[in-house]
Design an enzyme around this catalytic site. Sequence first.
Site, PDB file in Angstrom:
ATOM      1  CG  HIS A  58      -0.393   0.018   2.538  1.00  9.67           C
ATOM      2  ND1 HIS A  58       0.051   1.167   3.151  1.00  9.67           N
ATOM      3  CD2 HIS A  58      -0.179  -0.983   3.430  1.00  9.67           C
ATOM      4  CE1 HIS A  58       0.504   0.893   4.360  1.00  9.67           C
ATOM      5  NE2 HIS A  58       0.386  -0.411   4.552  1.00  9.67           N
ATOM      6  CG  ASP A  99      -2.703   4.101   2.778  1.00  6.65           C
ATOM      7  OD1 ASP A  99      -2.243   3.020   2.350  1.00  6.65           O
ATOM      8  OD2 ASP A  99      -3.597   4.157   3.634  1.00  6.65           O
ATOM      9  CD  GLU A 139      -3.159  -1.359   5.441  1.00  8.64           C
ATOM     10  OE1 GLU A 139      -3.282  -2.388   6.142  1.00  8.64           O
ATOM     11  OE2 GLU A 139      -2.631  -0.308   5.873  1.00  8.64           O
TER      12      GLU A 139
END
Length: 353
Positions: free
Chosen positions: A70, A72, A126
């Site tokens: 992910h 983020d 996420e």
Amino acid sequence: MPSLDLHSDVVSLTRALVDVESVSGNERTLADAVEAALSGLPHLQTRRFGNTVVARTSLSRAERVVVAGHLDTVPEAGNLPSRLVDDRIYGLGACDMKGGVAVALRLAATVAEPVRDVTYVFYDCEEIEAEKNGLGQLARTRPEELTADFAVLMEPSSAQVEGGCQGTLRAEIVLPGKRAHSARAWMGANAIHAAAPVLARLAEYKPRQVPVDGLVYREGLNAVGITGGVAGNVIPDECRVTVNYRFAPDRSEAAAFAHVQETFAGYVVELRDSAPAAAPGLDRPSAAAFVEALGVEPHPKFGWTDVARFAELGVPAVNYGPGESALAHTRDEYVEVAELHACEDRMGAWLRG
């Protein structure tokens, strides 16, 4: 738009990723940079779904694997930009999980003819509510993009293989009472006092240790919150004890909730949220080959990760990435340079065969 050089060393690439702020919901700039970098690689077919970027080889290999991470991070805590100190990269997301993303991007760029086809997935959101999770949205709307024999989620695992994950649910035990003036407490029934036997059951609870695919998962059932009370002069007429059950992969979400209901038989139990566990599937040939190629002993994953999404699609998955999970979301999170190199070297050798 910042430029990412996927042919730079993994340390420089990790720092470059950290330095692009990408708090959940604000991943567009980093997703743009990742898409641009991958689109320049002729051996990959790159596609964009919102702020999720998918790049795949198409070599007609007998096996396909997914390598995912992910983009983020949690909100900033004064930990940008990145710093390199004593062979550690400090900074927001260095551990969770831009170090793992850097390794995956390096593999995508440098392993042009892997012995197994690879789908690289770099997704958003996420770290926040599940319905926004980019991998989850891809699984719901374009599941064919995640079709594979095996998946590696590059969450921080200290460069150790962590198989599957625990499931998790939160439920509330509802304790009724009768409201009254506290000066005349005998006229009411104190709902907060009624929590005592519930807490006693939790204190006496013996969690299971369950072997699944050769790994032993430790469960846990704990109070994580308690609410009740009306005013300083009122006997409360309701109290709620929130419990969190971390359950092994041998139980479904429904079976896990049934166990909580059984544990608190005689009480009203309301389910608040849950997420499934994932079995590691280490008996599957693809998973076994991965563990053998890396030469490390697998461990169970204590906690929930997106490997559960792959399990729901019938794809066995493990967590494997640089960084210690206990450092995730902390102000001073870091990733060890040695673990970045170890993960890149081992994963590269596995993909090259």
